[in-house]
Design a protein around this motif. Structure first.
Motif, PDB file in Angstrom:
ATOM      1  N   GLU A 168     -44.919  57.653  -5.351  1.00  0.00           N
ATOM      2  CA  GLU A 168     -45.306  58.816  -6.142  1.00  0.00           C
ATOM      3  C   GLU A 168     -44.925  60.125  -5.448  1.00  0.00           C
ATOM      4  OE1 GLU A 168     -49.449  58.632  -7.009  1.00  0.00           O
ATOM      5  OE2 GLU A 168     -49.369  56.582  -7.789  1.00  0.00           O
ATOM      6  N   GLU A 169     -44.369  60.023  -4.243  1.00  0.00           N
ATOM      7  CA  GLU A 169     -44.009  61.191  -3.434  1.00  0.00           C
ATOM      8  C   GLU A 169     -45.198  62.145  -3.322  1.00  0.00           C
ATOM      9  OE1 GLU A 169     -40.504  62.398  -5.695  1.00  0.00           O
ATOM     10  OE2 GLU A 169     -39.259  61.603  -4.072  1.00  0.00           O
ATOM     11  N   ARG A 170     -46.296  61.584  -2.824  1.00  0.00           N
ATOM     12  CA  ARG A 170     -47.544  62.345  -2.785  1.00  0.00           C
ATOM     13  C   ARG A 170     -48.337  62.009  -1.529  1.00  0.00           C
ATOM     14  NH1 ARG A 170     -52.897  61.620  -4.619  1.00  0.00           N
ATOM     15  NH2 ARG A 170     -53.818  63.509  -5.530  1.00  0.00           N
TER      16      ARG A 170
ATOM     17  N   THR B 143     -53.735  68.056  -1.499  1.00  0.00           N
ATOM     18  CA  THR B 143     -52.585  67.186  -1.762  1.00  0.00           C
ATOM     19  C   THR B 143     -51.282  67.964  -1.614  1.00  0.00           C
ATOM     20  OG1 THR B 143     -52.654  67.657  -4.135  1.00  0.00           O
ATOM     21  CG2 THR B 143     -53.881  65.735  -3.363  1.00  0.00           C
TER      22      THR B 143
ATOM     23  N   GLU C  72     -47.154  67.314  -2.829  1.00  0.00           N
ATOM     24  CA  GLU C  72     -46.217  66.502  -3.601  1.00  0.00           C
ATOM     25  C   GLU C  72     -44.805  67.066  -3.443  1.00  0.00           C
ATOM     26  OE1 GLU C  72     -47.761  66.777  -7.539  1.00  0.00           O
ATOM     27  OE2 GLU C  72     -49.273  65.220  -7.230  1.00  0.00           O
ATOM     28  N   TRP C  73     -43.802  66.184  -3.502  1.00  0.00           N
ATOM     29  CA  TRP C  73     -42.421  66.649  -3.336  1.00  0.00           C
ATOM     30  C   TRP C  73     -41.478  65.972  -4.331  1.00  0.00           C
ATOM     31  CZ3 TRP C  73     -45.450  64.066   0.103  1.00  0.00           C
ATOM     32  CH2 TRP C  73     -45.130  62.741   0.395  1.00  0.00           C
ATOM     33  N   ALA C  74     -41.925  65.773  -5.528  1.00  0.00           N
ATOM     34  CA  ALA C  74     -41.110  65.121  -6.559  1.00  0.00           C
ATOM     35  C   ALA C  74     -40.035  66.073  -7.068  1.00  0.00           C
ATOM     36  CB  ALA C  74     -42.006  64.659  -7.710  1.00  0.00           C
TER      37      ALA C  74
END
Length: 360
Positions: free
Chosen positions: A230-232, A252, A254-256
């Motif tokens: 989930e790139e999290r 959190t 995230e790097w999506a």
């Protein structure tokens, strides 16, 4: 009746002797296989020379766990860093759940103890690093065309004692002495979770030749979950204490899709003394504060939310608040103190261009 009893006793005795013999023989039979497996796996994956003085395998005193201990581990570089010791470890012991291992289930390491690890990390002017020793995936032989099963590993307890680290680069140097670590970790496919507490007796940092931190004490309390698919990254807690100064981060990251998304909060330690700020002043300027007496309390809180991008006209939303109460500063070379220092400051940005930022 006596004959039956005698037969039962003989059977029990024979079974006990067989079990004891098996417990004694299994480690001896497995030892060469473990050594061969370690040497093969290491040589296939690392551009480095790895050696250890000995391997000890025990089953009797640890049954039903299998205890494996490596003694005198040393990792030495090759090529440009030929002969440079990257890492050494006095001993590394792991107690493995033998039943799960034989059933090929989730690998359960009941405990792991690392004694006296020493790391020496170097980055040279051309960017070459002595710790860049992992071979590219296409250079590692794949024994089977079958898709590898997701990694499943649980580490109930890991301890690191008497650790040391030295890092050198053209821009900075870092030295760690007296590192102690205790925690747990679990891997389930692309999900990683960890909980740990780390303390350092002495941390020294030089940046561009200037000593920014001089022999500071540090502790880090971490609870995090990484979901790689989930790139999290979720931070349940990240509490850092530097000398007397403490703060906690949660949230959190995230790097999506090439964008970094943040939802992170920062809180200073509760009832933090102003003296804690003085204790964290960079060492290069600490002589200017010799004899400074400080009292009063402060609190700092901040939050960042939104996406970080390279656009000059866009920044995530953020908010920060600083409170100082009953502050007092007294220098030894001045006759009068600064008293009744009160600060109530806020900084807010709704997101977008930084011209929208408001300071009160």
């Amino acid at each position: 009746m006596k004959t039956l009893l005698k037969a039962i006793l003989l059977g029990v005795g024979a079974s006990a002797l067989f079990l004891l013999g098996a417990l004694l023989l299994v480690p001896w039979l497995l030892r060469d296989n473990v050594v061969e497996l370690l040497e093969r796996q290491i040589s296939e994956r690392l551009d480095a020379t790895v050696a250890f003085e000995g391997v000890d395998i025990s089953l009797v005193s640890t049954f039903p766990a299998l205890a494996i201990e490596l003694v005198g581990i040393e990792v030495v570089g090759t090529g440009k860093f030929d002969g440079v010791t990257l890492a050494s470890v006095q001993s590394l012991r792991a107690d493995v759940d033998l039943a799960r291992l034989l059933r090929d289930e989730q690998l359960l390491i009941e405990s792991a103890l690392v004694r006296g690890p020493e790391l020496y990390l170097v980055i040279e002017e051309d960017g070459a690093a002595n710790y860049d020793i992992v071979k590219p995936v296409d250079e590692v032989e794949i024994e089977s065309d079958e898709a590898a099963e997701p990694l499943a590993l649980r580490l109930q307890q890991i301890r690191i004692v008497q650790g040391r680290m030295q890092f050198e680069s053209p821009e900075a140097e870092l030295s760690i002495e007296g590192l102690e670590h205790e925690g747990s970790a679990e891997v389930e496919g692309a999900n990683y979770s960890a909980s740990s507490r780390t303390t350092v007796e002495s941390l020294t940092v030089r940046i561009a030749g200037v000593r920014a931190i001089d022999r500071a004490t540090v502790s880090v309390d971490l609870g995090a979950v990484l979901r790689a698919d989930e790139e999290r990254l979720g931070l349940d807690r990240l509490e850092v204490v530097l000398n007397e100064l403490s703060g906690e981060v949660s949230g959190t990251v995230e790097w999506a899709d090439g964008h970094v998304g943040l939802d992170v909060e920062l809180e200073s330690g509760k009832g933090q003394s102003i003296r804690a700020l003085v204790s964290a002043v960079p060492a290069a300027y600490s002589s200017d504060l010799d004899g400074l007496r400080a009292s009063g309390t402060y609190s700092l809180s901040a939050k960042v939310q939104g996406h970080v991008s390279g656009q000059e006209d866009h920044a995530p939303s953020f908010w920060a608040s600083l409170r100082v109460r009953n502050g007092k500063l007294q220098r030894a070379d001045l006759p009068l103190p600064l008293e009744d220092i009160e600060i109530a400051a806020t900084l807010a940005h709704p997101g977008g261009h930084l011209d929208e930022m408001h300071v009160d």
